[in-house]
Motif scaffolding. Structure first.
Motif, PDB file in Angstrom:
ATOM      1  N   LYS A   1       0.747  -1.271  -0.165  1.00 46.62           N
ATOM      2  CA  LYS A   1       0.089  -0.073   0.066  1.00 46.62           C
ATOM      3  C   LYS A   1       0.976   1.240  -0.005  1.00 46.62           C
ATOM      4  N   GLY A   2       1.657   1.315   0.873  1.00 48.05           N
ATOM      5  CA  GLY A   2       2.988   2.502   0.869  1.00 48.05           C
ATOM      6  C   GLY A   2       3.493   2.726  -0.384  1.00 48.05           C
ATOM      7  N   SER A   3       3.836   1.674  -1.201  1.00 51.51           N
ATOM      8  CA  SER A   3       4.674   1.733  -2.429  1.00 51.51           C
ATOM      9  C   SER A   3       3.583   2.408  -3.457  1.00 51.51           C
ATOM     10  N   ASP A   4       2.240   2.557  -3.268  1.00 55.47           N
ATOM     11  CA  ASP A   4       1.306   2.909  -4.192  1.00 55.47           C
ATOM     12  C   ASP A   4       1.221   2.009  -5.310  1.00 55.47           C
ATOM     13  N   TYR A   5       1.352   0.564  -4.915  1.00 60.23           N
ATOM     14  CA  TYR A   5       0.999  -0.575  -5.901  1.00 60.23           C
ATOM     15  C   TYR A   5       2.161  -0.518  -7.034  1.00 60.23           C
ATOM     16  N   LEU A   6       3.038  -0.268  -6.701  1.00 61.59           N
ATOM     17  CA  LEU A   6       4.322  -0.068  -7.621  1.00 61.59           C
ATOM     18  C   LEU A   6       5.398  -0.947  -6.945  1.00 61.59           C
ATOM     19  N   GLY A   7       5.513  -1.571  -5.796  1.00 64.90           N
ATOM     20  CA  GLY A   7       6.400  -2.544  -5.352  1.00 64.90           C
ATOM     21  C   GLY A   7       6.159  -3.982  -6.285  1.00 64.90           C
ATOM     22  N   ASP A   8       7.074  -4.943  -6.147  1.00 66.32           N
ATOM     23  CA  ASP A   8       6.886  -6.079  -7.119  1.00 66.32           C
ATOM     24  C   ASP A   8       6.643  -7.037  -5.665  1.00 66.32           C
ATOM     25  N   ALA A   9       5.522  -7.839  -5.672  1.00 68.45           N
ATOM     26  CA  ALA A   9       4.997  -8.398  -4.588  1.00 68.45           C
ATOM     27  C   ALA A   9       6.249  -9.722  -4.113  1.00 68.45           C
ATOM     28  N   PRO A  10       6.698 -10.323  -5.037  1.00 66.33           N
ATOM     29  CA  PRO A  10       7.714 -11.378  -4.555  1.00 66.33           C
ATOM     30  C   PRO A  10       8.998 -10.728  -3.632  1.00 66.33           C
ATOM     31  N   ALA A  11       9.266  -9.683  -4.348  1.00 68.47           N
ATOM     32  CA  ALA A  11      10.319  -8.788  -3.491  1.00 68.47           C
ATOM     33  C   ALA A  11       9.928  -8.435  -2.176  1.00 68.47           C
ATOM     34  N   ILE A  12       8.666  -7.783  -2.196  1.00 64.30           N
ATOM     35  CA  ILE A  12       8.055  -7.191  -0.750  1.00 64.30           C
ATOM     36  C   ILE A  12       8.007  -8.430   0.135  1.00 64.30           C
ATOM     37  N   GLU A  13       7.611  -9.633  -0.343  1.00 63.38           N
ATOM     38  CA  GLU A  13       7.228 -10.766   0.437  1.00 63.38           C
ATOM     39  C   GLU A  13       8.649 -11.336   1.034  1.00 63.38           C
ATOM     40  N   THR A  14       9.601 -11.355   0.183  1.00 61.04           N
ATOM     41  CA  THR A  14      11.017 -11.901   0.515  1.00 61.04           C
ATOM     42  C   THR A  14      11.336 -10.829   1.835  1.00 61.04           C
ATOM     43  N   LEU A  15      11.098  -9.702   1.616  1.00 63.60           N
ATOM     44  CA  LEU A  15      11.470  -8.601   2.560  1.00 63.60           C
ATOM     45  C   LEU A  15      11.007  -8.876   4.080  1.00 63.60           C
TER      46      LEU A  15
ATOM     47  N   ARG B   1      -3.732   9.005 -10.048  1.00 62.82           N
ATOM     48  CA  ARG B   1      -2.948   7.898 -10.372  1.00 62.82           C
ATOM     49  C   ARG B   1      -3.774   7.002 -11.309  1.00 62.82           C
ATOM     50  N   LYS B   2      -2.947   6.814 -12.518  1.00 66.56           N
ATOM     51  CA  LYS B   2      -3.762   6.128 -13.390  1.00 66.56           C
ATOM     52  C   LYS B   2      -3.368   4.653 -13.724  1.00 66.56           C
TER      53      LYS B   2
ATOM     54  N   LEU C   1       0.491   1.088 -14.197  1.00 69.84           N
ATOM     55  CA  LEU C   1       1.012   0.038 -13.240  1.00 69.84           C
ATOM     56  C   LEU C   1       2.129  -0.535 -13.773  1.00 69.84           C
ATOM     57  N   LYS C   2       3.277  -0.020 -14.186  1.00 75.82           N
ATOM     58  CA  LYS C   2       4.454  -0.392 -14.791  1.00 75.82           C
ATOM     59  C   LYS C   2       5.606   0.362 -14.474  1.00 75.82           C
ATOM     60  N   HIS C   3       6.813  -0.190 -14.167  1.00 79.05           N
ATOM     61  CA  HIS C   3       8.116   0.406 -14.051  1.00 79.05           C
ATOM     62  C   HIS C   3       8.637   1.133 -15.083  1.00 79.05           C
ATOM     63  N   THR C   4       9.288   2.098 -14.718  1.00 82.71           N
ATOM     64  CA  THR C   4      10.015   3.117 -15.593  1.00 82.71           C
ATOM     65  C   THR C   4      11.557   2.613 -15.663  1.00 82.71           C
ATOM     66  N   MET C   5      11.914   2.145 -16.802  1.00 79.82           N
ATOM     67  CA  MET C   5      13.497   1.872 -16.968  1.00 79.82           C
ATOM     68  C   MET C   5      14.176   2.906 -18.044  1.00 79.82           C
ATOM     69  N   VAL C   6      15.500   3.014 -17.402  1.00 82.92           N
ATOM     70  CA  VAL C   6      16.288   3.731 -18.524  1.00 82.92           C
ATOM     71  C   VAL C   6      17.555   2.968 -18.532  1.00 82.92           C
ATOM     72  N   GLN C   7      17.803   2.817 -19.664  1.00 86.11           N
ATOM     73  CA  GLN C   7      18.803   2.027 -20.249  1.00 86.11           C
ATOM     74  C   GLN C   7      19.864   2.629 -21.054  1.00 86.11           C
ATOM     75  N   TRP C   8      21.148   2.887 -20.725  1.00 84.82           N
ATOM     76  CA  TRP C   8      22.401   3.338 -21.343  1.00 84.82           C
ATOM     77  C   TRP C   8      22.805   2.649 -22.849  1.00 84.82           C
ATOM     78  N   SER C   9      22.244   3.216 -23.710  1.00 83.08           N
ATOM     79  CA  SER C   9      22.532   2.418 -25.040  1.00 83.08           C
ATOM     80  C   SER C   9      23.573   2.960 -25.990  1.00 83.08           C
TER      81      SER C   9
ATOM     82  N   ASP D   1       6.373  -4.725 -16.591  1.00 85.00           N
ATOM     83  CA  ASP D   1       5.218  -4.956 -15.603  1.00 85.00           C
ATOM     84  C   ASP D   1       5.463  -4.926 -14.073  1.00 85.00           C
ATOM     85  N   VAL D   2       4.584  -4.424 -13.445  1.00 78.29           N
ATOM     86  CA  VAL D   2       4.849  -4.720 -12.141  1.00 78.29           C
ATOM     87  C   VAL D   2       3.935  -6.126 -11.620  1.00 78.29           C
ATOM     88  N   ILE D   3       4.724  -6.593 -10.769  1.00 75.51           N
ATOM     89  CA  ILE D   3       4.250  -7.935 -10.237  1.00 75.51           C
ATOM     90  C   ILE D   3       3.374  -7.697  -9.017  1.00 75.51           C
ATOM     91  N   LEU D   4       1.904  -7.895  -9.166  1.00 72.74           N
ATOM     92  CA  LEU D   4       1.051  -7.702  -8.021  1.00 72.74           C
ATOM     93  C   LEU D   4       0.696  -9.009  -7.368  1.00 72.74           C
TER      94      LEU D   4
END
Lengths: 294, 617
Positions: free
Chosen positions: B68-82, B576-577, B582-590, B600-603
């Motif tokens: 909830k704190g992450s505003d639904y942008l955390g990945d569930a497997p990571a949060i559950e591991t934490l 909030r849209k 409901l997705k992660h923003t990635m930046v990659q140096w190419s 995708d966010v994993i909920l």
């Protein structure tokens, strides 16, 4: 022949473009320096008060700094300014080679213990106004590296000896017995309170630098290391066997008995740790312990 | 050249925990850090460590609060591991002797924190980070783990395949601050980046001067994507003059926020009718700045945090450190006066993309702690969730790098998991490298064989990187040019003005323009101190380049995300849209150019799916 000529021409062109580049770089450097100085001048004009920062300089590698000397910098005073702020100001506006350790700016990393106006202080928690008369801005502040330690460069001292002494007291928790699995060790509030002050040490080295005994005897463990030993020896969670071993370490020839209770360490500690009291208490513990086996 | 099985870069909470774990797993591990370990900024953490330890609490509740704190942008497997692992890690710290505050029955104390449904923040006074750092360093000493302190890691030694997912990290290169030597470190098993925060991209921050985003910048330039970089936490209670942090513990114990008119605005202004002062950090920071912007701030700058009513005994027992900080850095006596506070940059939710084992998409390259994004904090980190992240994921990265088998990761990494690419950002200037002059540090990936043919062996990869770093040091020292401090200050001002708590499209574009100017000016940067002894001018100059790179990824991501979520507020996009974002923003140096894409966010958790709900406190 013609090939040779072309090569020479290219070389000359390369040389002149290299020279041009050097000149541009030089101009860039001069302009950059001017801008920073100009900003400092503006700051000085606008400031209600300024003061002189007199800083120890030394660099074994640089001919004009091989002989230790003092440099002075005019710094505009701003409200809440600390000694560290003034050093950073001087570095960023006058001389980027001015060298000192610093990181957290809030008295927890212990990087910036310095000798300020003749006393050990943490630069980041020493307000400029606290060095003047009656809370005013002083005319001059003198900053030197911690005494009794080898100077690496400017205000940076070699901390290796300090770290070695800390390690000599086996500075890690090492309980005789641990509960199983997810069970925690119990500790009374009183016992936690007893070790609280000793656990605040940030390894800044101010105490060691202020200690006359440590200055004359390189093997003396010194106040910080003995305080570290105190933290574990007094922690009821470790158990009697370990405490016994700890008392043996601090009782050795260069341990607690060297302390002459001059209180200089306690006076300079930026975390207000009652170092001398801790050393005295360990002396008493050691005596009690020896009587026990007598 | 030095050689170890595992090299850990950075010796704060995550780095120390990773090193101990790798050592326990039987690896020859070394810590390489630009600071001595006890100087690390983990030591400044005050509040505590969230862990479901007690009857009535459950790690699944901690996971729910975190999602909830992450505003639904955390990945569930990571949060559950934490959340599932945090209790055992906290007990481990207790067994290592960490001096936690205690209850009458002798067990460790816990207190309420913002956004938590149970008082599960385990603490040691208001100095939890200090004790955590020192306790773990003590264990490093006990194990005799090799520490290279005051070695500044300048770059990673990575192979040169076109696709970052094919690359391998064989080590890193460090500048020995005391001697000026540039030395290679070969890692036979892996490199763990644990370099901490990047708050020096801003000019009002609780971060240390050393928090310059070296890890994210190096990993990014080696091809590992950075994730959710737009999400920067601004802590609501920092001292106005210095940015020194006043712990959330003050509000956890009952501290109250007032505006200049004496109103308890969190309630009276309707910002958080239930939780009040203990609403999530992003909510409180916006509330404070709204009060100030609408003319109800003190001296048009800050608000008051009052703890006087808690009484001297409770304050001294639980928050004594706060009294010292308020006195030393603001000249205020917290027992008799309210303390002035305002929002300040505090923590970066975004970072190097990793899975829950700490792996990046570059083989042999790991990241853990604040420099990483696994992602547990999503768009907003809860107070008390940073320290468990350090120990849980620091340990996992260390164990995994040393060879422990955790099975297949549930979080996937690398550009191959992109769901869409951003091709219409509307940036006013071309971001990224400026061309060949920038290439000294802009190597895409890393080292090819001299003839461009067969790949170099690991040692040669490290040695070539070291050679390039040596040349760079020489060039910075031998040429004349601009001082880095000027560029850094310009960058910090722009970020604080335009990429702060409140963000608008025009401002973000202006920030990108200034960042580009900084890049251009940096082309002419030079170090004026010629010494090879303790040359901080050189270190800071290299750091400034890292700050430019991370600041650019923050601003690009902030411009891309057209919605308001968690810590990311956009003037033009006040909702909030979930349908779109409901997705992660990635930046990659190419090849020197930042490419933006989304994943995708994993909920879906192990046992349940987390349904996005309205986040109210």
């Amino acid at each position: 022949m013609s090939t040779q000529v072309t090569e020479q021409e290219t070389e000359t062109e390369e040389q002149s473009s290299h020279q041009r580049r050097r000149l541009e770089e030089k101009a860039e450097r001069a302009a950059s320096r001017d801008r920073m100085r100009e900003r400092a001048e503006n700051d000085l004009d606008e400031a209600d008060t300024t003061f002189t920062l007199k800083v120890f300089r030394y660099d074994p590698e640089i001919p004009e700094k091989e002989e230790p000397r003092f440099d002075t910098f005019e710094v505009p005073f701003t409200k809440g300014m600390t000694v560290l702020d003034s050093l950073m100001y001087a570095r960023d506006h006058y001389d980027s080679s001015l060298t000192f350790r610093h990181s957290c700016r809030q008295a927890v990393c212990g990087s910036d213990a310095l000798f300020v106006n003749g006393t050990q202080h943490l630069g980041c928690k020493t307000q400029v106004v606290d060095l003047g008369d009656d809370g005013g801005v002083p005319g001059e502040i003198r900053v030197e590296p911690l005494p009794h330690q080898e100077v690496v460069k400017d205000l940076v001292v070699d901390m290796e000896h300090f770290y070695d002494q800390m390690e000599a007291v086996e500075p890690y928790f090492d309980a005789d017995e641990l509960p199983d699995g997810m069970e925690e060790q119990r500790q009374t509030r009183e016992n936690r309170e007893k070790i609280k002050m000793s656990s605040r040490c940030i390894w800044c080295g101010a105490c060691m630098s202020s200690c006359n005994v440590a200055a004359g005897n390189n093997e003396y463990l010194g106040p910080a290391a003995i305080n570290k030993a105190y933290k574990f020896a007094m922690d009821e969670r470790e158990g009697e066997n370990r405490k016994q071993e700890r008392l043996e370490i601090i009782e050795q020839e260069h341990g607690v008995w060297r302390c002459q209770t001059q209180f200089s360490c306690t006076e300079v500690c930026p975390k207000d740790i009652p170092l001398t009291e801790h050393i005295q208490e360990l002396k008493r513990e050691a005596v009690k312990n020896n009587l026990k086996f007598w | 050249m030095y050689e170890h099985d595992v090299i850990v870069v950075g010796a704060g909470g995550a780095g120390l925990r990773a090193a101990i774990a790798a050592h326990e797993e039987g690896a020859d591990v070394a810590l390489v850090s630009k600071l001595h370990p006890v100087r690390s900024h983990t030591g400044a953490a005050e509040g505590g460590i969230n862990a479901a330890l007690r009857d009535g609490d459950d790690w699944t509740d901690h996971a729910y609060d975190t999602m909830k704190g992450s505003d639904y942008l955390g990945d569930a497997p990571a949060i559950e591991t934490l959340c599932e692992t945090s209790p055992e890690e906290v007990i481990q710290l207790e067994h290592w002797g960490m001096p936690f505050s205690r209850e009458d029955d002798g067990r460790v104390s816990q207190r309420p924190f913002g956004g938590l449904s149970f008082p599960r923040t385990t603490y040691a006074g208001a100095e939890t980070g200090h004790h955590l750092l020192h306790t773990m360093y003590e264990q490093v000493v006990k194990r005799g783990i090799k520490v290279y302190d005051e070695f500044y890691v300048m770059d990673l030694a990575v192979t040169d395949e076109p696709d970052p997912e094919d690359r391998e990290c064989h080590g890193c290169v460090a500048y020995d601050i005391k001697s000026g030597d540039v030395v290679g470190f070969e890692a036979t098993n892996g490199v763990v980046l644990a370099t901490g925060g990047d708050g020096q991209a801003f000019d009002h921050t609780t971060n240390a001067v050393a928090n310059t985003g070296d890890g994210p910048a190096m990993a990014y330039r080696a091809g590992a994507p950075v994730e959710d970089m737009e999400f920067v936490q601004f802590h609501p209670t920092t001292l106005p003059s210095t940015g020194v942090l006043i712990s959330e513990g003050v509000r956890g114990e009952g501290g109250i926020l007032y505006n200049a008119e004496g109103e308890r605005f969190m309630f009276e202004g309707g910002y958080a009718n239930n939780a009040g002062e203990l609403a999530s950090r992003d909510v409180v920071s916006r509330a404070e700045l709204t009060e100030v912007n609408e003319g109800r701030g003190v001296e048009d700058e800050y608000v008051y945090l009052d703890m006087r009513h808690l009484g001297e005994e409770r304050i001294t027992d639980r928050l004594e450190n706060i009294l010292h900080l308020a006195e030393d850095f603001e000249g205020v006596d917290g027992l008799t006066e309210p303390m002035p506070v305002k929002p300040g940059q505090h923590y970066h939710m975004g970072g190097i993309e990793t899975n829950e084992h700490g792996e990046t998409c570059v083989s042999g390259l790991y990241a853990a702690g604040e420099c990483a994004c696994v992602s547990v904090h999503g768009s907003n980190r809860l107070g008390g969730n940073a320290l468990p992240e350090l120990i849980v994921f620091g340990a996992r990265a260390g164990y995994h790098a040393a060879g422990r088998d955790y099975g297949e990761a549930l979080v996937e990494t690398g550009p191959s998991v992109a769901i869409e690419h951003e091709d219409d950002l509307g940036a006013p200037v071309e971001p990224g490298a400026l061309g060949p002059a920038d290439e000294d540090v802009a190597a895409d990936g890393g080292e090819a064989a001299p003839d461009g043919g067969e790949l170099l062996n690991p040692s040669a990869t490290v040695e070539r990187t070291a050679e390039r770093c040596r040349q760079r040091v020489e060039e910075l020292k031998s040429r004349e040019g601009r001082n880095h401090a000027e560029i850094r200050q310009k960058l910090q001002k722009a970020m604080t003005r335009w990429v702060n708590v409140f963000r608008e499209e025009e401002g973000l574009k202006k920030a990108l323009e200034v960042i580009k100017e900084c890049r251009e000016e940096y082309r002419n940067v030079a170090v004026s101190d010629p010494s090879s002894t303790y040359n901080t001018d050189l270190i800071h100059t290299i750091e400034t380049r890292n700050l430019i790179d991370v600041a650019e990824t923050m601003t690009l991501s902030a411009l891309a995300r057209n919605e308001f979520r968690g810590a990311h507020w956009r003037k033009e996009h006040q909702k909030r849209k979930d349908d779109e974002w409901l997705k992660h923003t990635m930046v990659q140096w190419s090849d020197g150019s930042p490419e933006i894409y989304y994943t995708d966010v994993i909920l879906e958790g192990a046992e349940k799916a987390y349904e996005p709900k309205v986040r109210s406190y």
